[in-house]
Design an enzyme around this catalytic site. Structure first.
Site, mmCIF file in Angstrom:
data_model
loop_
_atom_site.group_PDB
_atom_site.id
_atom_site.type_symbol
_atom_site.label_atom_id
_atom_site.label_comp_id
_atom_site.label_asym_id
_atom_site.label_seq_id
_atom_site.Cartn_x
_atom_site.Cartn_y
_atom_site.Cartn_z
ATOM 1 N N SER A 1 0.843 -1.206 0.000
ATOM 2 C CA SER A 1 0.000 0.000 0.000
ATOM 3 C C SER A 1 0.874 1.251 0.000
ATOM 4 O O SER A 1 0.524 2.259 -0.613
ATOM 5 C CB SER A 1 -0.932 0.002 1.215
ATOM 6 O OG SER A 1 -0.180 0.007 2.408
ATOM 7 N N ASP B 1 8.459 -3.574 -5.925
ATOM 8 C CA ASP B 1 7.106 -3.051 -5.743
ATOM 9 C C ASP B 1 6.790 -1.941 -6.747
ATOM 10 O O ASP B 1 5.746 -1.952 -7.400
ATOM 11 C CB ASP B 1 6.940 -2.524 -4.310
ATOM 12 C CG ASP B 1 7.279 -3.590 -3.273
ATOM 13 O OD1 ASP B 1 7.296 -4.770 -3.650
ATOM 14 O OD2 ASP B 1 7.535 -3.236 -2.117
HETATM 15 C C1 GLA Z 1 9.307 -5.207 0.504
HETATM 16 C C2 GLA Z 1 10.299 -4.438 -0.375
HETATM 17 C C3 GLA Z 1 10.570 -5.206 -1.673
HETATM 18 C C4 GLA Z 1 10.953 -6.657 -1.386
HETATM 19 C C5 GLA Z 1 9.955 -7.309 -0.435
HETATM 20 C C6 GLA Z 1 10.378 -8.698 -0.015
HETATM 21 O O1 GLA Z 1 8.060 -5.228 -0.109
HETATM 22 O O2 GLA Z 1 9.792 -3.160 -0.684
HETATM 23 O O3 GLA Z 1 11.550 -4.533 -2.409
HETATM 24 O O4 GLA Z 1 12.257 -6.725 -0.886
HETATM 25 O O5 GLA Z 1 9.773 -6.532 0.734
HETATM 26 O O6 GLA Z 1 10.430 -9.552 -1.108
#
Ligand code: GLA
Length: 385
Positions: A114, A158
């Site tokens: 989010s 993300d």
């Molecule tokens: C968070 C981080 C990502 C990734 C995940 C675990 O969401 O923002 O970059 O490292 O954790 O996979």
């Protein structure tokens, strides 16, 4: 003439497999969700940002766009807007601000990004309001680095999937160079997301535990590289190209101590699971994909130590209820699981989770909020209404 109202929509994401390896430069396989952050925005003629959130838990936030924006208190939602604004201002010096009304149907601190969705939505609103366009891959990279403003050493998965997802597909994301390769989610497969009821605040307590992992992975990589006679700056993909997984694990066992052999084992085995999972998805082999989910969870729980007893319980119950496989998704330490089953099985799985997980915890009435079907959605977009 009434002015057009612009709205940007940035989806959350569920990572299907490839957890905690993006910051090691290894590929991951997430997809975007239908649930999203939406921002209604208007350009301003000055550099002020005025943000209002429809969710009363989040107080209005205001700041000025610049190349160096002082952060609000740790955990303040407005820091994700500051992160976006600062990253863009460093690249485009004269950006003006926006008035923004934010709303979201994404659960917060649930491992579904989010916060990155808010950051991406804010960045797109600012770019659109200023009439500036940036190539998608460049923006993914800019915002991936920009989010470190909030203090997490995240890897870039993300922001990339939120911007680059294709409807109906999961995407393999490669890093250095960044690239997205979509694979259609087979008809008949259903991914279910279920929240553990445990908040995993990326900007709060989980941050330290999260940031420790990239450091450990880096140390393990350097030690194994030296033992292999490779350059100290070789990457994880480089190591996997230089030796087989078996050789690497043997070397790691002989070289590393403390938690490092297990951290290293998670990273290299998870890297290979992503490759196998993408192939299983392309072949429509649900059983093979599900076995990889299970193996990933085990590795995250035992070797990487980012699970939580409530996540382990949810995973176990989802499998007992008829899911073919399940694992924690996102950074862990709380948050959500993702389970895979055939579409026709999904109602049974949800009913069993309700009865066996949520009811004993007094949350049976809110199952509709805590559990949902993950429909692979398109990436972020600006719409004119
Ligand atoms: C968070 C981080 C990502 C990734 C995940 C675990 O969401 O923002 O970059 O490292 O954790 O996979």
């Amino acid at each position: 003439m009434t002015p057009h109202v612009h709205v940007v929509r940035a989806p959350g994401r569920v990572n299907l497999i490839g957890e905690h390896i993006d910051y090691c430069g290894l590929s991951v396989l997430p997809m975007a969700l239908r649930r999203s952050v939406r921002i209604q925005f208007h350009p301003r003629s000055d550099r002020e940002m005025r943000l209002v959130n429809r969710d009363p838990r989040f107080a209005p936030s205001a700041f000025a766009v610049s190349e160096s924006i002082p952060p609000a208190a740790a955990g303040d939602w407005g820091n994700y807007a500051r992160a976006a604004a600062q990253a863009l201002a460093q690249r485009f010096p004269d950006l003006r601000g926006v008035n923004a009304l934010v709303e979201s149907d994404l659960p917060i601190a649930a491992g579904l990004s989010s916060s990155s969705a808010l950051l991406v939505a804010m960045a797109l609103a600012m770019l659109h309001a200023n009439g500036v366009s940036v190539a998608s891959l460049e923006l993914m990279d800019l915002l991936g680095r920009g989010e470190r403003y909030v203090g997490t050493a995240g890897g870039g998965m993300d922001q990339a999937i939120i911007l680059g997802a294709r409807a109906g597909c999961a995407s393999r994301i490669d890093f250095h160079p960044l690239r997205l390769t979509p694979t259609a989610v087979p008809a008949g497969w259903q991914f279910i997301v279920a929240w553990s009821l445990v908040h995993a605040e990326k900007s709060g307590a989980a941050r330290q535990a999260y940031n420790e992992r990239p450091r450990q992975c880096d140390e393990a990589r350097r030690l194994v590289a030296a033992r292999l006679g490779q350059r100290e700056d070789i990457t994880y993909p480089g190591l996997l190209g230089a030796a087989s997984v078996e050789q690497l694990l043997e070397l790691a066992g002989a070289t590393l101590s403390g938690v490092l052999p297990r951290r290293f084992r998670h990273v290299v085995t998870e890297g290979t699971r992503v490759v196998q999972a993408e192939a299983a998805m392309a072949a429509g082999d649900l059983a093979a994909f599900a076995r990889l989910l299970d193996a990933s969870h085990q590795s995250l729980r035992d070797d990487y130590e980012v699970s939580h007893p409530e996540l382990d319980r949810l995973v176990e119950l989802a499998r007992e209820a008829g899911a073919a496989g399940a694992r924690l998704t996102g950074a862990g330490f709380g948050g959500s699981i993702v389970a895979l089953c055939r579409v026709e099985r999904a109602p049974e799985v949800v009913a069993a989770l309700r009865e066996r997980f949520y009811a004993p915890r007094g949350a049976a009435d809110e199952v509709g909020r805590h559990v949902f079907m993950a429909e692979p959605s398109a990436g972020a977009e600006v719409m004119r209404t």
